[in-house]
Write an enzyme that holds these catalytic residues in place. Structure first.
Site, PDB file in Angstrom:
ATOM      1  N   CYS A 265      84.323  32.425  27.419  1.00  0.00           N
ATOM      2  CA  CYS A 265      85.067  33.422  27.050  1.00  0.00           C
ATOM      3  C   CYS A 265      84.457  34.796  27.863  1.00  0.00           C
ATOM      4  CB  CYS A 265      85.616  33.481  25.816  1.00  0.00           C
ATOM      5  SG  CYS A 265      84.357  33.547  24.689  1.00  0.00           S
TER       6      CYS A 265
ATOM      7  N   GLU B 113      90.502  35.057  18.624  1.00  0.00           N
ATOM      8  CA  GLU B 113      89.566  34.978  19.587  1.00  0.00           C
ATOM      9  C   GLU B 113      90.135  34.433  20.930  1.00  0.00           C
ATOM     10  OE1 GLU B 113      86.539  36.271  19.124  1.00  0.00           O
ATOM     11  OE2 GLU B 113      86.331  36.308  16.902  1.00  0.00           O
TER      12      GLU B 113
HETATM   13  P1  NAD Z   1      94.162  27.042  24.798  1.00  0.00           P
HETATM   14  O1  NAD Z   1      95.152  28.305  24.518  1.00  0.00           O
HETATM   15  O2  NAD Z   1      95.214  26.314  25.847  1.00  0.00           O
HETATM   16  O3  NAD Z   1      94.074  26.046  23.597  1.00  0.00           O
HETATM   17  C1  NAD Z   1      93.219  26.551  22.458  1.00  0.00           C
HETATM   18  C2  NAD Z   1      93.722  25.608  21.059  1.00  0.00           C
HETATM   19  O4  NAD Z   1      94.828  26.387  20.784  1.00  0.00           O
HETATM   20  C3  NAD Z   1      94.030  24.285  21.382  1.00  0.00           C
HETATM   21  O5  NAD Z   1      93.228  23.478  20.138  1.00  0.00           O
HETATM   22  C4  NAD Z   1      95.239  23.967  21.690  1.00  0.00           C
HETATM   23  O6  NAD Z   1      95.803  22.910  21.063  1.00  0.00           O
HETATM   24  C5  NAD Z   1      95.803  25.082  20.408  1.00  0.00           C
HETATM   25  N1  NAD Z   1      97.324  25.754  20.901  1.00  0.00           N
HETATM   26  C6  NAD Z   1      97.889  25.934  22.136  1.00  0.00           C
HETATM   27  N2  NAD Z   1      99.150  26.526  21.975  1.00  0.00           N
HETATM   28  C7  NAD Z   1      99.288  26.405  20.357  1.00  0.00           C
HETATM   29  C8  NAD Z   1     100.367  26.895  19.818  1.00  0.00           C
HETATM   30  N3  NAD Z   1     101.597  27.255  20.029  1.00  0.00           N
HETATM   31  N4  NAD Z   1     100.364  26.774  18.267  1.00  0.00           N
HETATM   32  C9  NAD Z   1      98.982  26.465  17.761  1.00  0.00           C
HETATM   33  N5  NAD Z   1      97.916  25.782  18.683  1.00  0.00           N
HETATM   34  C10 NAD Z   1      98.079  26.080  19.793  1.00  0.00           C
HETATM   35  O7  NAD Z   1      92.738  27.186  25.482  1.00  0.00           O
HETATM   36  P2  NAD Z   1      91.663  26.509  26.072  1.00  0.00           P
HETATM   37  O8  NAD Z   1      92.125  26.275  27.571  1.00  0.00           O
HETATM   38  O9  NAD Z   1      91.239  25.489  24.987  1.00  0.00           O
HETATM   39  O10 NAD Z   1      90.435  27.637  25.995  1.00  0.00           O
HETATM   40  C11 NAD Z   1      90.231  28.391  26.992  1.00  0.00           C
HETATM   41  C12 NAD Z   1      90.676  30.030  26.390  1.00  0.00           C
HETATM   42  O11 NAD Z   1      90.049  30.273  25.361  1.00  0.00           O
HETATM   43  C13 NAD Z   1      90.117  30.982  27.440  1.00  0.00           C
HETATM   44  O12 NAD Z   1      91.108  31.988  27.665  1.00  0.00           O
HETATM   45  C14 NAD Z   1      88.850  31.629  26.533  1.00  0.00           C
HETATM   46  O13 NAD Z   1      88.594  32.801  27.253  1.00  0.00           O
HETATM   47  C15 NAD Z   1      89.278  31.591  25.430  1.00  0.00           C
HETATM   48  N6  NAD Z   1      88.330  31.476  24.611  1.00  0.00           N
HETATM   49  C16 NAD Z   1      87.846  32.464  23.774  1.00  0.00           C
HETATM   50  C17 NAD Z   1      86.836  32.588  22.824  1.00  0.00           C
HETATM   51  C18 NAD Z   1      86.549  33.855  22.131  1.00  0.00           C
HETATM   52  O14 NAD Z   1      85.534  34.039  21.200  1.00  0.00           O
HETATM   53  N7  NAD Z   1      87.149  35.186  22.347  1.00  0.00           N
HETATM   54  C19 NAD Z   1      85.895  31.642  22.784  1.00  0.00           C
HETATM   55  C20 NAD Z   1      86.209  30.388  23.480  1.00  0.00           C
HETATM   56  C21 NAD Z   1      87.159  30.364  24.149  1.00  0.00           C
END
Ligand code: NAD
Length: 513
Positions: A299, A265
């Site tokens: 998002c 997501e």
């Molecule tokens: P992010 O990608 O920085 O982090 C999200 C999560 O992934 C965190 O828990 C982080 O620790 C983990 N993570 C990061 N790199 C990783 C790796 N290499 N391996 C495993 N885990 C890893 O995102 P963010 O800044 O917390 O959130 C914002 C983003 O999330 C935006 O792009 C938003 O659109 C998206 N989002 C999407 C949805 C959806 O349902 N499509 C919902 C909410 C947020």
């Protein structure tokens, strides 16, 4: 912040200044470094959490494996009963948990309450679903044979979540996974660890009271390194990851490399098409809430308005006028519409976008800027901004996780607007504002929006739990929450039973001995 009852809320949720960050049910332990959680609301330290070490992680996985062996044999409706009780606890704690979400993440208190309401709603949905994990029966081509399919639990589900929905995304996944007979290991965002601890405290009590095994709900804390422990772990058949497209590409490749399943997501770049037949009053409400709600950190936030040139100036004026009425400030104060961004990195991303859009030829129509002074001490409050731009600009193609809205113009038919709307890498949410049936149906048709969510006469942001939620292309293709999203948490098995004394082969093949 004490004016807003934060202290009391933290007490009710069992959050202290120092919190252990690794748990299997009611069994808490810790070992790793500390993460300090500062509120973007006032810049103050809320509390500290320890991160999960490799040893802690092994303890968690062992407990989860043991729990799964027992949990999978509990009848699904009884698993639903545990989720029902969890929903009851959430009803009791809706206000403190909503407050913590608002204070740790920065969204408005109303939206914090709304997020907890989503958790309650998905609990109700999951309880009903626990009696409806249906498979199909098929007619066998062989006489005296019966054929059907059934769904079995998958095992351990790993949940990696983003900061912007610090509690609801976990609930969307975990409640369905539980009723399906799975156990869950959750790594919340390192930016909102206390929300994770609060949720685990709530479910741990329910598990303990019902004497069900520890390890059904596990919490691990830390940054991507803890996430990597999960994504590389063969013992976790499904990783559900919510966050940026950058993260999703890495997680998808890692999990795919070991032939695990992933539910991704990821980011959106959501647009509202405004046609000459749009109701302008509704358009303005939908567009402004979509663009500035959660300070543009959903998002599904509205990032692009694609407006027909014949009504462009009028829509622009109406939206700009609405922006003049926005109050920016402490999100716990219900008079404010826009709260802070999550941290200073996010502020930097916002400032960079404003520079880039002008560099690429755009024009600011509502100037942005970072706010300072009384009430803005955290340095995370920014002014929602609007720029006139072209759909082809690199910055317009990019998801900036902040309140920056781009106005784009289209001419001629609605097809031209749909081309602009689809002309980005992401495919999460989309909307059209029109009272013209032909335009609306074209937008929803096979040649219309390519997004996972396509709305008519409502904005892009916000969704109900009853539908499957997710998007295509760089949004990752996953679906969670309602409809038949539960199926990803289970493994499907096709069964054929022969109740005769013959052994006929399929396709009429003869094999005589
Ligand atoms: P992010 O990608 O920085 O982090 C999200 C999560 O992934 C965190 O828990 C982080 O620790 C983990 N993570 C990061 N790199 C990783 C790796 N290499 N391996 C495993 N885990 C890893 O995102 P963010 O800044 O917390 O959130 C914002 C983003 O999330 C935006 O792009 C938003 O659109 C998206 N989002 C999407 C949805 C959806 O349902 N499509 C919902 C909410 C947020």
């Amino acid at each position: 912040a004490s004016d807003f009852g934060i202290e009391k809320a933290l007490n009710q949720l069992g959050i202290s200044e120092f919190n252990k960050g690794t748990s299997t049910g009611s069994d808490w332990f810790s070992g790793g470094d500390e993460i300090s959680s500062y509120s973007p609301v006032d810049g103050l330290l809320i509390g500290k959490v320890t991160t999960t070490t490799k040893e802690n992680y092994e303890q968690v996985l062992e407990k989860a494996q043991v729990a799964f062996k027992e949990w999978r044999t509990v009848p699904a409706p009884q698993r639903g009963e545990i989720v029902r009780q969890f929903g009851e606890e959430l009803r009791k704690l809706k206000e403190p948990l909503g407050k913590l979400v608002s204070y740790e993440m920065g969204k408005s208190y109303q939206e914090g309450l709304g997020e907890v309401q989503e958790m309650i709603d998905i609990c109700d949905f999951a309880v009903g679903l626990s009696r409806q994990l249906h498979g199909l029966t098929m007619h066998s081509e062989r006489p005296g044979h019966r054929m059907y399919e059934q769904y079995h639990p998958l095992g351990i589900v790993g949940i990696i979540s983003a900061f912007n929905f610090p509690v609801a995304v976990w609930a969307w996944n975990t409640t369905l996974a539980w009723i399906c007979g799975d156990v869950c290991v959750w790594k919340p965002s390192e930016k909102t660890p206390l929300c994770g601890v609060a949720c685990q405290n709530i479910i741990a009590k329910v598990l303990e009271k019902n004497n069900v095994p520890e390890g059904i709900s596990c919490l691990v804390n830390g940054d991507y390194k803890v996430g990597e422990m999960m994504t590389t772990d063969k013992r976790i058949p499904l990783i559900s990851a919510t966050g940026s497209t950058r993260m999703g590409k890495i997680v998808g490749a890692t999990v795919g490399g070991r032939l695990g399943k992933s539910l991704l997501e990821l980011g959106g770049n959501n647009a509202i098409i405004v046609t000459p037949d749009a109701d302008i009053k509704m358009t303005v409400i939908g567009a402004v809430f979509g663009a500035v709600g959660t300070a543009g950190q959903r998002c599904t936030s509205t990032r692009r308005l694609i407006i027909h040139d014949s009504i462009y100036e009028g829509v622009k004026k109406a939206v700009v006028d609405a922006y003049a009425q926005l109050n920016i400030g402490n999100p716990l104060d219900e008079n404010n519409h826009v709260g802070p961004l999550i941290d200073k990195d996010a502020v930097k991303g916002y400032e960079d976008a404003l520079v880039k859009v002008v560099e690429e030829g755009g024009t600011m129509v509502v100037e942005g800027g970072v706010l300072s002074g009384d009430g803005y001490e955290s340095g995370c409050y920014v002014k929602p901004a609007i720029a006139e731009a072209e759909g082809s600009y690199k910055i317009v193609q990019h998801e900036t996780f902040a309140p920056v809205l781009y106005l784009l113009k289209y001419t001629g038919d609605v097809e031209n607007a749909i081309d602009i709307q689809n002309g980005v890498a992401q495919g999460l949410s989309s909307a059209i504002m029109t009272n013209n049936l032909r335009e609306a149906e074209r937008f929803l048709s096979v040649a219309g929006s390519d997004c996972g969510i396509a709305n008519v006469n409502i904005g892009t942001s916000g969704a109900e739990i009853g539908g499957a939620f997710g998007g295509e292309k760089d949004t990752g293709g996953g679906r969670e929450s309602g409809s038949d999203a539960w199926k990803i948490y289970m493994r499907r098995q096709t069964n054929t039973i022969n109740y005769t004394t013959e052994l006929p082969l399929a396709q009429g093949i003869k094999f005589d001995l």
